[in-house]
Design a protein around this motif. Structure first.
Motif, PDB file in Angstrom:
ATOM      1  N   ILE A 449       1.242  -1.398   0.323  1.00  0.00           N
ATOM      2  CA  ILE A 449      -0.198  -0.050   0.027  1.00  0.00           C
ATOM      3  C   ILE A 449       0.806   1.310  -0.240  1.00  0.00           C
ATOM      4  N   GLU A 450       1.899   1.109   1.111  1.00  0.00           N
ATOM      5  CA  GLU A 450       2.795   2.249   1.083  1.00  0.00           C
ATOM      6  C   GLU A 450       3.594   2.816  -0.107  1.00  0.00           C
ATOM      7  N   ILE A 451       4.004   1.457  -1.217  1.00  0.00           N
ATOM      8  CA  ILE A 451       4.361   1.792  -2.063  1.00  0.00           C
ATOM      9  C   ILE A 451       3.475   2.352  -3.613  1.00  0.00           C
ATOM     10  N   ILE A 452       2.837   1.909  -3.336  1.00  0.00           N
ATOM     11  CA  ILE A 452       1.792   2.685  -4.044  1.00  0.00           C
ATOM     12  C   ILE A 452       1.259   4.357  -4.013  1.00  0.00           C
ATOM     13  N   ALA A 453       1.436   4.943  -2.564  1.00  0.00           N
ATOM     14  CA  ALA A 453       0.849   5.858  -2.197  1.00  0.00           C
ATOM     15  C   ALA A 453       1.975   6.514  -2.116  1.00  0.00           C
ATOM     16  N   ARG A 454       3.255   6.062  -2.126  1.00  0.00           N
ATOM     17  CA  ARG A 454       4.094   6.930  -2.020  1.00  0.00           C
ATOM     18  C   ARG A 454       4.308   7.427  -3.809  1.00  0.00           C
ATOM     19  N   GLU A 455       4.951   6.156  -4.852  1.00  0.00           N
ATOM     20  CA  GLU A 455       5.110   6.181  -6.071  1.00  0.00           C
ATOM     21  C   GLU A 455       3.906   6.923  -6.866  1.00  0.00           C
ATOM     22  N   ILE A 456       2.662   6.677  -7.278  1.00  0.00           N
ATOM     23  CA  ILE A 456       1.725   6.743  -7.611  1.00  0.00           C
ATOM     24  C   ILE A 456       1.120   8.015  -7.103  1.00  0.00           C
ATOM     25  N   TYR A 457       0.558   8.082  -5.581  1.00  0.00           N
ATOM     26  CA  TYR A 457      -0.503   8.901  -5.059  1.00  0.00           C
ATOM     27  C   TYR A 457       0.601  10.289  -4.990  1.00  0.00           C
ATOM     28  N   ARG A 458       1.642   9.840  -4.546  1.00  0.00           N
ATOM     29  CA  ARG A 458       2.647  10.955  -4.238  1.00  0.00           C
ATOM     30  C   ARG A 458       2.154  11.727  -3.114  1.00  0.00           C
ATOM     31  N   ALA A 459       2.274  10.528  -2.144  1.00  0.00           N
ATOM     32  CA  ALA A 459       1.364  10.497  -0.677  1.00  0.00           C
ATOM     33  C   ALA A 459       2.807  11.090   0.321  1.00  0.00           C
ATOM     34  N   ASP A 460       2.666  11.625   1.532  1.00  0.00           N
ATOM     35  CA  ASP A 460       4.008  11.504   2.198  1.00  0.00           C
ATOM     36  C   ASP A 460       3.949  10.754   3.132  1.00  0.00           C
ATOM     37  N   GLY A 461       2.272  10.014   2.949  1.00  0.00           N
ATOM     38  CA  GLY A 461       2.320   8.028   3.754  1.00  0.00           C
ATOM     39  C   GLY A 461       0.650   8.059   4.238  1.00  0.00           C
ATOM     40  N   PHE A 507      -0.748  15.612   2.171  1.00  0.00           N
ATOM     41  CA  PHE A 507      -0.792  14.698   2.130  1.00  0.00           C
ATOM     42  C   PHE A 507      -0.843  13.539   2.320  1.00  0.00           C
ATOM     43  N   LYS A 508      -1.753  12.832   3.101  1.00  0.00           N
ATOM     44  CA  LYS A 508      -1.238  11.675   3.833  1.00  0.00           C
ATOM     45  C   LYS A 508      -2.066  10.690   3.040  1.00  0.00           C
ATOM     46  N   ILE A 509      -2.445   9.376   2.757  1.00  0.00           N
ATOM     47  CA  ILE A 509      -3.594   8.139   2.801  1.00  0.00           C
ATOM     48  C   ILE A 509      -4.143   7.858   3.893  1.00  0.00           C
ATOM     49  N   THR A 510      -5.610   8.250   4.199  1.00  0.00           N
ATOM     50  CA  THR A 510      -6.420   7.222   4.652  1.00  0.00           C
ATOM     51  C   THR A 510      -6.442   6.131   4.278  1.00  0.00           C
ATOM     52  N   VAL A 511      -6.071   4.699   4.868  1.00  0.00           N
ATOM     53  CA  VAL A 511      -6.864   2.995   4.662  1.00  0.00           C
ATOM     54  C   VAL A 511      -7.743   3.085   6.203  1.00  0.00           C
ATOM     55  N   ARG A 512      -8.820   2.999   5.391  1.00  0.00           N
ATOM     56  CA  ARG A 512     -10.293   3.053   6.139  1.00  0.00           C
ATOM     57  C   ARG A 512     -10.508   1.395   6.234  1.00  0.00           C
ATOM     58  N   ASP A 513     -10.026   0.173   5.985  1.00  0.00           N
ATOM     59  CA  ASP A 513     -10.734  -1.029   5.994  1.00  0.00           C
ATOM     60  C   ASP A 513      -9.663  -1.801   4.890  1.00  0.00           C
ATOM     61  N   ALA A 514     -10.836  -3.333   5.215  1.00  0.00           N
ATOM     62  CA  ALA A 514      -9.241  -4.031   3.968  1.00  0.00           C
ATOM     63  C   ALA A 514     -10.190  -4.696   4.062  1.00  0.00           C
ATOM     64  N   LYS A 515     -10.106  -5.749   2.743  1.00  0.00           N
ATOM     65  CA  LYS A 515     -11.362  -7.059   1.970  1.00  0.00           C
ATOM     66  C   LYS A 515     -10.917  -8.032   1.240  1.00  0.00           C
ATOM     67  N   LEU A 516     -10.973  -9.019   2.202  1.00  0.00           N
ATOM     68  CA  LEU A 516      -9.917 -10.270   0.817  1.00  0.00           C
ATOM     69  C   LEU A 516     -10.786 -10.474   0.175  1.00  0.00           C
ATOM     70  N   SER A 517     -10.121 -10.695  -1.347  1.00  0.00           N
ATOM     71  CA  SER A 517     -11.141 -10.965  -2.257  1.00  0.00           C
ATOM     72  C   SER A 517     -10.304 -12.419  -2.666  1.00  0.00           C
ATOM     73  N   SER A 518     -10.307 -13.276  -2.050  1.00  0.00           N
ATOM     74  CA  SER A 518      -9.289 -14.514  -2.374  1.00  0.00           C
ATOM     75  C   SER A 518      -9.989 -14.717  -3.783  1.00  0.00           C
ATOM     76  N   GLY A 519     -11.248 -15.124  -3.879  1.00  0.00           N
ATOM     77  CA  GLY A 519     -11.718 -15.851  -4.775  1.00  0.00           C
ATOM     78  C   GLY A 519     -10.874 -15.102  -6.578  1.00  0.00           C
ATOM     79  N   ALA A 520     -10.685 -13.624  -6.131  1.00  0.00           N
ATOM     80  CA  ALA A 520     -10.133 -12.932  -6.920  1.00  0.00           C
ATOM     81  C   ALA A 520      -8.794 -12.526  -7.249  1.00  0.00           C
TER      82      ALA A 520
END
Length: 557
Positions: A449-461, A507-520
């Motif tokens: 998550i943090e790699i995507i936030a930093r490299e793609i969204y350009r978030a500080d954390g 800015f920082k990205i806020t992750v509020r939840d996570a859900k497993l899509s184990s079939g996908a």
């Protein structure tokens, strides 16, 4: 000026057998749905197995205005233009969802003289794939509740059922509901809710399955609930995966249609990109790569959503290597990202354009991080001024990317020839394909998550709520932490706040939840206020749609 539907209804379509023949598909490998659309047979895959793959072109975009930036229009126009310059190209696109068709965004069959047809069929029921996905999804839901009613042998905790019902329509009243009311014979009361069909895990499974065996296996891997002791319960334990597969066996086959200029197009699967992985089916893309020298495909919304998921999820599972990215922008959207109100986007504003073009620059930089060359396609509007066009052309020259002023909406393939030639030149100038996903899927969930936030969204954390911390920990504890992540995020901003346009900073990205899509095969990460069941606007597009006594549809858009 003719509307999109009037242009589509005036098209001279060829019988679908002729379209198939143009790319080497024999009639015996077609399953026609009327005269102008068909599914392709399972046998076609084995017949083409030894054929060399063509070049994969991904069409994506900058952060859009609420009306979108015309990615599908450019994708269709590019396919038409490839035909104009003598190239063998096959288009692979998503199927439209009825939610946007009757809501606010409209259909997803392109626009103007760059459309796939029969447009009304594609935007409405098409070949029934959405219905099949909805039915398979809701069969599993019915079986879950019936299992609890009939004694609950698996000891399912009714407070921790993870799988929701779905329907392919925007209906906010169904987001949170209570079912099973009315006494013992009507089931066990519990809280439930609906997703829109395109956010269903069944949709994601259909789009990532390699064949019917893989489809059935993935269906069995769906995490449906936890039991009273906290252990996961999977769909295979409920004994219904065979029936779900039976409902989906025809939906698994890609659909063949054509553009207004009679170019072949495979339309199959339709997950949203802001709440799902946003790409057409892997099977359609792989088939297009076998049938054409060029496969032109699309990923939803901006490159921070659709392209990131295309590269990090779809390409990973399909072992795909894109040859080129076409990054769609409009001068209107660049001004929007520069702070201009939607109502004023038709007025020349170089100051706002200078401010907003940082959004385009960021998307170019992001795509280069995957080692894929970029061509910018400016989807031209009649209100774009010469000064604005020159500013964008000069910027792209300074940035070192080819740019094409694309007029496919008004001129069809003829208006995209320059784009097609530049795309071909970039592909042949980059024969050494070094594409790679941006992270290793074996990393811990938070690190991905943090790699995507930093490299793609350009978030500080990244900030994690207590619910997100708990959900991520649980996913890792039951052995699914090494899956790719699929971030649910607003499409209007690089951040998780739709009001932060351009290139947000500090800015920082806020992750509020996570859900497993184990079939996908991925973990959905929820940020911001993202809903998996949209609502209708005050004046939905449905108000404009009608059907006369002869069955002619008007006002579709």
């Amino acid at each position: 000026m003719l509307s999109d539907i009037e242009i589509a209804q005036g098209a001279e379509m060829k019988p679908i057998s002729q379209i198939a023949e143009s790319i080497g598909i024999e009639y015996e490998d077609l399953e026609p749905y009327g005269h102008y659309k068909a599914k392709v047979s399972e046998q076609l895959y084995s017949k083409l197995a030894d054929r060399k793959d063509g070049n994969l072109i991904l069409v994506t975009a900058i952060n859009p205005t609420p009306a979108g930036e015309g990615k599908t229009t450019v994708s269709v126009g590019l396919a038409e233009a490839m035909g104009k310059i003598g190239k063998n190209a096959v288009l692979a696109l998503r199927e439209p969802s009825l939610g946007p068709v009757f809501g606010i965004k409209g259909g997803a069959a392109g626009g103007g003289y760059a459309q796939v047809v029969p447009m009304e069929d594609i935007n409405l029921h098409f070949t029934g794939d959405m219905h099949a996905i909805t039915s398979a999804n809701n069969l599993l839901c019915a079986v879950i509740d019936n299992h609890i009613q009939q004694g609950n042998e698996l000891q399912i905790d009714q407070r921790r059922i993870m799988f929701k019902r779905c329907m392919d329509m925007n209906d906010r009243a169904l987001r949170n509901i209570v079912i099973g009311l009315g006494g013992k014979m009507n089931g066990v009361p519990r809280e439930d809710g609906f997703n829109i069909t395109v956010a269903s895990e069944i949709m994601a499974i259909l789009c990532l399955a390699s064949d019917i065996t893989d489809l059935k296996k993935r269906l069995g891997n769906i995490l449906v609930a936890y039991d009273l002791s906290g252990k996961p319960v999977f769909a295979e334990q409920l004994g219904v995966c065979g029936a779900m597969t039976a409902l989906l066996k025809d939906a698994l086959k890609p659909n063949l249609v054509q553009t207004l200029e009679n170019n072949p197009a495979l339309i199959h699967g339709g997950p949203f990109a802001n709440i799902a992985h946003g790409c057409n089916s892997l099977r359609a893309t792989k088939l297009a790569l076998k049938l054409g020298d060029y496969c032109i495909t699309e990923a939803g919304f901006g490159s921070d959503l659709g392209a990131e998921k295309f590269f990090d999820i779809k390409c990973r599972y399909g072992n795909l290597k894109p040859s080129c990215v076409v990054l769609v922008a409009t001068i209107r959207a660049l001004k929007y990202n520069g702070g201009v109100a939607k109502a004023d986007l038709s007025t020349e504003n170089i100051t706002a354009l200078k401010k907003g073009i940082v959004n385009l620059k960021t998307h170019i930089e992001n795509m280069r991080k995957y080692n894929v060359p970029v061509v910018v396609a400016v989807n031209r509007f009649g209100t774009d001024t010469d000064n604005e066009v020159k500013f964008v052309e000069d910027f792209c020259a300074e940035t070192g990317v080819k740019v094409s002023m694309c007029e496919v909406f008004a001129k069809g393939g003829e208006g995209g020839k320059d784009l097609a030639e530049k795309v071909c030149a970039v592909i042949y100038g980059n024969a050494d394909n070094k594409f790679a996903p941006i992270y290793d899927e074996k990393l811990p969930v938070k690190e991905k998550i943090e790699i995507i936030a930093r490299e793609i969204y350009r978030a500080d954390g990244v900030i994690y709520t207590a619910q997100a911390e708990k959900a991520i920990s649980e996913i890792e504890n039951i052995g699914f932490g090494k899956l790719p992540v699929c971030v649910a995020k607003t499409q209007y901003s690089l951040s998780d706040n739709p009001s932060l346009l351009g290139k947000p900073e500090n800015f920082k990205i806020t992750v509020r939840d996570a859900k497993l899509s184990s079939g996908a095969g991925f973990i959905v990460i929820y940020t911001g206020d993202i809903l998996t069941m949209p609502g209708l606007p005050k004046k939905p597009s449905a108000f404009n749609i009608d059907c006369d006594e002869n069955g002619n549809i008007t006002g579709l858009f």
